[in-house]
Enzyme design. Sequence first.
Site, PDB file in Angstrom:
ATOM      1  N   GLU A  21       0.835  -1.304  -0.048  1.00  0.00           N
ATOM      2  CA  GLU A  21       0.026   0.044   0.097  1.00  0.00           C
ATOM      3  C   GLU A  21       0.836   1.361   0.076  1.00  0.00           C
ATOM      4  O   GLU A  21       0.511   2.206  -0.500  1.00  0.00           O
ATOM      5  CB  GLU A  21      -0.814   0.063   1.436  1.00  0.00           C
ATOM      6  N   TYR A  53     -14.903  26.557   1.720  1.00  0.00           N
ATOM      7  CA  TYR A  53     -14.706  25.349   1.181  1.00  0.00           C
ATOM      8  C   TYR A  53     -13.372  25.040   0.740  1.00  0.00           C
ATOM      9  O   TYR A  53     -12.693  23.997   0.535  1.00  0.00           O
ATOM     10  CB  TYR A  53     -15.667  24.865  -0.117  1.00  0.00           C
ATOM     11  N   GLU A  72      -9.001   5.031  10.929  1.00  0.00           N
ATOM     12  CA  GLU A  72      -9.439   5.705  12.034  1.00  0.00           C
ATOM     13  C   GLU A  72      -8.291   6.686  12.262  1.00  0.00           C
ATOM     14  O   GLU A  72      -8.774   7.828  12.626  1.00  0.00           O
ATOM     15  CB  GLU A  72      -9.212   4.743  13.277  1.00  0.00           C
ATOM     16  N   LYS A  98     -11.720   3.382   1.888  1.00  0.00           N
ATOM     17  CA  LYS A  98     -10.567   2.929   1.056  1.00  0.00           C
ATOM     18  C   LYS A  98     -11.279   1.915  -0.235  1.00  0.00           C
ATOM     19  O   LYS A  98     -11.730   0.966   0.210  1.00  0.00           O
ATOM     20  CB  LYS A  98      -9.613   2.193   1.885  1.00  0.00           C
TER      21      LYS A  98
END
Length: 124
Positions: A21, A53, A72, A98
């Site tokens: 990853e 924004y 998390e 993900k």
Amino acid sequence: MGKVSLEGIEFHAYHGAFPEEEILGNRFTLDLELTTDFFKAMSEDLLQETVDYGKLYALIKARMDVRVKLLERLGYLIIKDILSAYPQTESVTLTLKKHHPALGGLVKFSAVTVKYPEDFQKDS
């Protein structure tokens, strides 16, 4: 109080617990909703009295560029960044997905939802 949202924000980033990853990266999608008092922005049409924004997107993008292992943790850090930039924020709900996580089978996405203040009660 009013709600400000950004939905379907997409990034290619390198978060995850597995070595591949870090090399290949993955696609992530983020949905965000925050509650804040923007009465003055409504009544006076002033950007500085609400959540910008563009600035919000930029701080999320900056955090997405810093690798972590867990969704998390990433959600927690993004919310901490938002609270630092916009201390008048009453609540935040962030869902981070993900796409096609490396789980050994076909999974569309894994996801976590992190909420402030609920998930921050133990934060000191």
